[in-house]
Design a protein around this motif. Structure first.
Motif, PDB file in Angstrom:
ATOM      1  N   TYR A   1       2.968   6.534  -4.842  1.00 26.82           N
ATOM      2  CA  TYR A   1       4.102   5.729  -4.713  1.00 26.82           C
ATOM      3  C   TYR A   1       4.821   5.329  -6.048  1.00 26.82           C
ATOM      4  CZ  TYR A   1       3.411   5.094   0.433  1.00 26.82           C
ATOM      5  OH  TYR A   1       3.126   5.296   1.641  1.00 26.82           O
ATOM      6  N   ALA A   2       6.032   5.390  -5.899  1.00 33.61           N
ATOM      7  CA  ALA A   2       6.729   5.000  -7.119  1.00 33.61           C
ATOM      8  C   ALA A   2       6.477   3.713  -7.727  1.00 33.61           C
ATOM      9  CB  ALA A   2       8.192   5.396  -6.975  1.00 33.61           C
ATOM     10  N   ASP A   3       6.289   2.886  -6.887  1.00 36.87           N
ATOM     11  CA  ASP A   3       6.055   1.395  -7.349  1.00 36.87           C
ATOM     12  C   ASP A   3       5.286   0.574  -6.113  1.00 36.87           C
ATOM     13  OD1 ASP A   3       8.199   0.598  -5.610  1.00 36.87           O
ATOM     14  OD2 ASP A   3       9.488   1.048  -7.305  1.00 36.87           O
ATOM     15  N   ALA A   4       4.848  -0.592  -6.448  1.00 34.10           N
ATOM     16  CA  ALA A   4       4.184  -1.475  -5.567  1.00 34.10           C
ATOM     17  C   ALA A   4       5.489  -1.712  -4.352  1.00 34.10           C
ATOM     18  CB  ALA A   4       3.690  -2.524  -6.041  1.00 34.10           C
ATOM     19  N   ALA A   5       6.453  -1.974  -4.462  1.00 31.75           N
ATOM     20  CA  ALA A   5       7.403  -2.506  -3.555  1.00 31.75           C
ATOM     21  C   ALA A   5       7.563  -1.031  -2.374  1.00 31.75           C
ATOM     22  CB  ALA A   5       8.711  -2.605  -4.060  1.00 31.75           C
ATOM     23  N   ASN A   6       7.605   0.059  -2.849  1.00 39.57           N
ATOM     24  CA  ASN A   6       7.721   1.100  -1.999  1.00 39.57           C
ATOM     25  C   ASN A   6       6.314   1.220  -1.153  1.00 39.57           C
ATOM     26  OD1 ASN A   6      10.064   2.320  -2.375  1.00 39.57           O
ATOM     27  ND2 ASN A   6       9.401   3.576  -4.172  1.00 39.57           N
ATOM     28  N   PHE A   7       5.342   0.953  -1.686  1.00 37.71           N
ATOM     29  CA  PHE A   7       3.917   0.920  -0.890  1.00 37.71           C
ATOM     30  C   PHE A   7       3.989  -0.236  -0.115  1.00 37.71           C
ATOM     31  CE2 PHE A   7      -0.324  -1.209  -0.995  1.00 37.71           C
ATOM     32  CZ  PHE A   7      -0.692  -0.421   0.089  1.00 37.71           C
ATOM     33  N   THR A   8       4.461  -1.298  -0.297  1.00 36.40           N
ATOM     34  CA  THR A   8       4.494  -2.607   0.505  1.00 36.40           C
ATOM     35  C   THR A   8       5.412  -2.482   1.560  1.00 36.40           C
ATOM     36  OG1 THR A   8       4.024  -4.170  -1.477  1.00 36.40           O
ATOM     37  CG2 THR A   8       4.815  -5.001   0.614  1.00 36.40           C
TER      38      THR A   8
END
Length: 357
Positions: free
Chosen positions: A315-322
């Motif tokens: 994922y590009a960042d934690a927000a996308n994963f969350t």
């Protein structure tokens, strides 16, 4: 004429065997991690006792390992490292048997779990039990490696089971003796005869009654039941979607591109999509299934922060994963990590694709 691995059912090879081979390579000066990654395999994932690697990737790794190490006897070297517990439920069942005959019968029945496409046939001749091992397809360079590991590994395991090499037993090998074999002959506990008409383990019939040192009737029964269930699952999970998923599970980098997976499985991208559609699956859903399972493992079993987990899952960042994790499970990653209920934690395993739409 035998079929090739590219045109037949691919049941995969246990990842742990390639992990052991990688460890061997590191002892003889080969950068095993770099080699695995060039083949598209994740060195960390290979340590799992549950995962299997596609045979095309296994074959490519073994071929490159032999070339880069300059050691054609890698199969014999691996045989020396094999210990019965590494063979999963089958190893446990064999160790728990009452006699050598029972142990060999289990190996004959469940060999598919550990070495797909190898078959064992037993016959009697002149007071000898002959366990002939054959391969139903052409595995290319992987075949000689597997035969070496299998036959010489059996010689070692016979000694592990009974406490000493099985007296009067021998190994028969087809074809002429390889030039490299003389370097290993003294390390093999029983005689090896080349130029035979088949690859086989030969054991005096009288020795089949030898007791197993670790015999345990209760453990034998439970582990045999596990073998039956594992064999059922393996043969049922032989569809194309399972083959694709197998490549995804062990892929480096993760997630793999569709084109890379198609090349690994010797099909075009269009054919891969069509065959998945015929099984009511899709490439993206399979990727997301694996992502969700890995996410659960990383949240429960490691102290990695969300940014690190997001990066590990592509994922590009934690927000996308969350956002993705909450869409799949109804919980945020932090909520999932903090929960104490193990049954809920394990619910991320093998999530149906339909649940992830």
């Amino acid at each position: 004429m035998r079929a090739s691995v590219s045109t037949t059912q691919d049941l995969g090879m246990p990842a742990i065997y390639l992990h052991l081979l990688a460890e061997l390579l590191s002892t003889i000066g080969v950068d095993e991690k770099a080699l695995l990654k060039r083949v598209g395999l994740d060195p960390v994932r290979l340590q799992s006792t549950d995962l299997r690697v596609s045979q095309s990737q296994a074959s490519e790794f073994v071929t490159r390992a032999i070339i880069e190490s300059g050691e054609p006897g890698l199969g014999i070297m691996l045989a020396r490292e094999l210990r019965l517990p590494l063979h999963g439920a089958l190893g446990t069942a064999v160790m728990s048997s009452r006699t050598l005959a029972e142990a060999l019968d289990l190996m004959t029945r469940y060999l598919t779990l550990r070495a797909p496409h190898l078959h064992v046939k037993r016959r009697q001749h002149d007071g000898q039990a002959i366990y002939a091992i054959s391969c139903g397809i052409d595995l290319g360079p992987l075949q000689g490696f597997i035969m070496d590991a299998m036959l010489f590994g059996c010689a070692s395991m016979g000694a592990q089971l009974t406490g000493s090499p099985v007296a009067g037993s021998s190994i028969q090998r087809r074809g002429p003796e390889p030039a490299y074999f003389h370097r290993f002959r003294q390390q093999i506990p029983i005689p090896v005869v080349y130029g035979a008409g088949e690859d086989a383990i030969v054991i005096p019939h009288s020795q089949l009654a030898l007791p197993i040192r670790f015999s345990d009737d209760q453990l034998a029964a439970s582990s045999k039941a596990q073998c039956e269930e594992a064999l059922r699952r393996l043969t049922e999970d032989a569809g194309f979607a399972c083959r694709v998923r197998r490549v995804i599970e062990t892929s480096h980098p993760f997630p793999p591109k569709l084109a890379r997976v198609a090349t690994t499985l010797f099909v075009s991208e269009r054919t891969l999509k069509r065959r998945l559609q015929a099984e009511e699956a899709s490439f993206q859903h399979l990727v997301d299934q694996v992502r969700l399972e890995r996410a659960g493992e990383l949240l429960q079993q490691t102290a990695m922060n969300l940014s690190q987990i997001a990066d590990a899952l592509g994922y590009a960042d934690a927000a996308n994963f969350t956002r993705a994790f909450k869409r799949w499970t109804g919980q945020s990653p932090s909520q999932y990590r903090n929960q104490e209920s193990l049954p809920t934690a394990t619910s991320v395993r093998r999530t149906p694709a339909s649940a992830m739409v």
